[in-house]
Scaffold this motif. Structure first.
Motif, PDB file in Angstrom:
ATOM      1  N   SER A  18      -3.036 -21.209  18.969  1.00 21.78           N
ATOM      2  CA  SER A  18      -3.590 -21.570  20.274  1.00 21.78           C
ATOM      3  C   SER A  18      -4.418 -20.471  20.924  1.00 21.78           C
ATOM      4  CB  SER A  18      -2.455 -21.974  21.221  1.00 21.78           C
ATOM      5  OG  SER A  18      -1.580 -20.878  21.434  1.00 21.78           O
ATOM      6  N   SER A  19      -4.663 -19.366  20.217  1.00 23.92           N
ATOM      7  CA  SER A  19      -5.404 -18.242  20.786  1.00 23.92           C
ATOM      8  C   SER A  19      -6.453 -17.755  19.794  1.00 23.92           C
ATOM      9  CB  SER A  19      -4.459 -17.070  21.092  1.00 23.92           C
ATOM     10  OG  SER A  19      -3.420 -17.461  21.941  1.00 23.92           O
ATOM     11  N   GLU A  20      -7.428 -17.035  20.326  1.00 20.41           N
ATOM     12  CA  GLU A  20      -8.479 -16.455  19.493  1.00 20.41           C
ATOM     13  C   GLU A  20      -8.153 -14.991  19.208  1.00 20.41           C
ATOM     14  OE1 GLU A  20     -13.186 -15.200  19.805  1.00 20.41           O
ATOM     15  OE2 GLU A  20     -12.376 -16.614  21.267  1.00 20.41           O
ATOM     16  N   TYR A  21      -8.224 -14.617  17.937  1.00 25.55           N
ATOM     17  CA  TYR A  21      -8.000 -13.227  17.542  1.00 25.55           C
ATOM     18  C   TYR A  21      -9.291 -12.448  17.785  1.00 25.55           C
ATOM     19  CZ  TYR A  21      -7.183  -9.144  14.636  1.00 25.55           C
ATOM     20  OH  TYR A  21      -7.050  -7.852  14.184  1.00 25.55           O
ATOM     21  N   VAL A  22      -9.218 -11.398  18.619  1.00 24.21           N
ATOM     22  CA  VAL A  22     -10.408 -10.599  18.938  1.00 24.21           C
ATOM     23  C   VAL A  22     -10.301  -9.177  18.395  1.00 24.21           C
ATOM     24  CG1 VAL A  22     -11.057 -11.980  20.949  1.00 24.21           C
ATOM     25  CG2 VAL A  22      -9.516 -10.023  21.244  1.00 24.21           C
ATOM     26  N   GLY A  23      -9.245  -8.880  17.663  1.00 27.51           N
ATOM     27  CA  GLY A  23      -9.099  -7.576  17.018  1.00 27.51           C
ATOM     28  C   GLY A  23      -9.115  -6.417  17.998  1.00 27.51           C
ATOM     29  N   GLU A  24      -9.880  -5.394  17.652  1.00 26.43           N
ATOM     30  CA  GLU A  24      -9.920  -4.174  18.468  1.00 26.43           C
ATOM     31  C   GLU A  24     -10.747  -4.348  19.742  1.00 26.43           C
ATOM     32  OE1 GLU A  24     -11.085  -0.961  15.903  1.00 26.43           O
ATOM     33  OE2 GLU A  24      -9.262  -1.151  14.690  1.00 26.43           O
ATOM     34  N   ARG A  25     -11.379  -5.508  19.914  1.00 26.61           N
ATOM     35  CA  ARG A  25     -12.127  -5.786  21.151  1.00 26.61           C
ATOM     36  C   ARG A  25     -11.202  -6.312  22.259  1.00 26.61           C
ATOM     37  NH1 ARG A  25     -14.632  -9.523  18.031  1.00 26.61           N
ATOM     38  NH2 ARG A  25     -14.459 -11.003  19.748  1.00 26.61           N
ATOM     39  N   VAL A  44       0.419  -8.701  27.828  1.00 24.52           N
ATOM     40  CA  VAL A  44       1.795  -8.589  27.360  1.00 24.52           C
ATOM     41  C   VAL A  44       1.771  -8.119  25.911  1.00 24.52           C
ATOM     42  CG1 VAL A  44       3.912  -9.874  26.857  1.00 24.52           C
ATOM     43  CG2 VAL A  44       2.560 -10.469  28.855  1.00 24.52           C
ATOM     44  N   PRO A  45       2.573  -7.097  25.562  1.00 29.64           N
ATOM     45  CA  PRO A  45       2.620  -6.692  24.154  1.00 29.64           C
ATOM     46  C   PRO A  45       3.320  -7.769  23.322  1.00 29.64           C
ATOM     47  CG  PRO A  45       4.192  -5.438  25.449  1.00 29.64           C
ATOM     48  CD  PRO A  45       3.410  -6.273  26.421  1.00 29.64           C
ATOM     49  N   LEU A  46       2.815  -8.020  22.133  1.00 31.25           N
ATOM     50  CA  LEU A  46       3.417  -9.008  21.249  1.00 31.25           C
ATOM     51  C   LEU A  46       4.447  -8.331  20.349  1.00 31.25           C
ATOM     52  CD1 LEU A  46       0.224 -11.011  20.207  1.00 31.25           C
ATOM     53  CD2 LEU A  46       1.919 -11.591  21.957  1.00 31.25           C
ATOM     54  N   PRO A  47       5.517  -9.042  20.004  1.00 29.04           N
ATOM     55  CA  PRO A  47       6.569  -8.441  19.172  1.00 29.04           C
ATOM     56  C   PRO A  47       6.277  -8.523  17.674  1.00 29.04           C
ATOM     57  CG  PRO A  47       7.237 -10.622  19.844  1.00 29.04           C
ATOM     58  CD  PRO A  47       5.899 -10.355  20.502  1.00 29.04           C
ATOM     59  N   PHE A  48       5.004  -8.543  17.307  1.00 31.22           N
ATOM     60  CA  PHE A  48       4.637  -8.589  15.899  1.00 31.22           C
ATOM     61  C   PHE A  48       3.231  -8.044  15.727  1.00 31.22           C
ATOM     62  CE2 PHE A  48       3.622 -12.730  17.749  1.00 31.22           C
ATOM     63  CZ  PHE A  48       2.268 -12.848  17.457  1.00 31.22           C
ATOM     64  N   ILE A  49       2.895  -7.689  14.495  1.00 33.25           N
ATOM     65  CA  ILE A  49       1.562  -7.238  14.152  1.00 33.25           C
ATOM     66  C   ILE A  49       0.750  -8.463  13.767  1.00 33.25           C
ATOM     67  CG2 ILE A  49       0.193  -5.847  12.533  1.00 33.25           C
ATOM     68  CD1 ILE A  49       2.647  -4.012  12.274  1.00 33.25           C
ATOM     69  N   PRO A  50      -0.457  -8.656  14.313  1.00 36.33           N
ATOM     70  CA  PRO A  50      -1.255  -9.815  13.920  1.00 36.33           C
ATOM     71  C   PRO A  50      -1.410  -9.886  12.403  1.00 36.33           C
ATOM     72  CG  PRO A  50      -2.257  -8.740  15.791  1.00 36.33           C
ATOM     73  CD  PRO A  50      -1.134  -7.857  15.322  1.00 36.33           C
ATOM     74  N   SER A  51      -1.407 -11.108  11.857  1.00 33.51           N
ATOM     75  CA  SER A  51      -1.438 -11.252  10.394  1.00 33.51           C
ATOM     76  C   SER A  51      -2.687 -10.659   9.786  1.00 33.51           C
ATOM     77  CB  SER A  51      -1.313 -12.733  10.008  1.00 33.51           C
ATOM     78  OG  SER A  51      -2.313 -13.503  10.639  1.00 33.51           O
ATOM     79  N   ARG A  52      -3.760 -10.551  10.529  1.00 29.72           N
ATOM     80  CA  ARG A  52      -4.978  -9.950   9.990  1.00 29.72           C
ATOM     81  C   ARG A  52      -4.766  -8.454   9.741  1.00 29.72           C
ATOM     82  NH1 ARG A  52      -6.099 -14.064  13.205  1.00 29.72           N
ATOM     83  NH2 ARG A  52      -7.747 -15.493  12.664  1.00 29.72           N
TER      84      ARG A  52
END
Length: 142
Positions: free
Chosen positions: A86-93, A131-139
């Motif tokens: 439900s969200s867009e991954y924007v990486g280091e941006r 909010v910090p997420l409790p996981f590392i994005p899969s990318r």
């Protein structure tokens, strides 16, 4: 998984789960353990009461499977799937995108990505709701 009670240098208390005790130390050394209130990486373990397992009486049967609490790992997997769907991954941006949405420079949309500790702290100080997420994005986990 192990749960630690943590406390930042400003006195904010919070709990967090780690794969193992060494994982906390590794993440802390890399300044990746952040206070969810102020974003400080000055985080230490707080005093904790030991978790003592109490055996149920022998005559007591186990509750039916639907009444048992879900596995925390499964909850994290479900949360991750929901966020990624439900969200867009924007990486280091992430920091610049979140700030631009907060200031009204670009339209709001659900995003997730990475931010350096100092970037996350600056966002929090500016009032940007993150909010910090409790996981590392899969990318990043491959």
């Amino acid at each position: 998984m192990i749960k630690f009670s943590l406390k930042c240098g400003d006195g904010h208390a919070f709990d967090s789960w780690f794969k193992a005790g060494q994982a906390f130390h590794d993440l802390k050394q890399r300044q990746l353990v952040l206070c969810p209130v102020c974003g400080s990486s000055d985080v230490e373990k707080a005093l904790m009461a030991p978790a003592v397992a109490v055996r149920p009486p022998v005559a007591q049967a186990a509750p039916p499977p639907e009444a048992q609490a879900p596995d925390p790992t499964e909850k994290l997997k479900a949360l991750r799937s929901k966020i990624e769907a439900s969200s867009e991954y924007v990486g280091e941006r992430f920091a610049s995108e979140a700030r631009a949405m907060y200031l009204g420079d670009i339209p709001d949309r659900p995003i997730y990505g990475e931010a350096k500790p100092q970037e996350a702290k600056a966002l929090i100080e500016e009032g940007v709701p993150v909010v910090p997420l409790p996981f590392i994005p899969s990318r990043k986990s491959n």
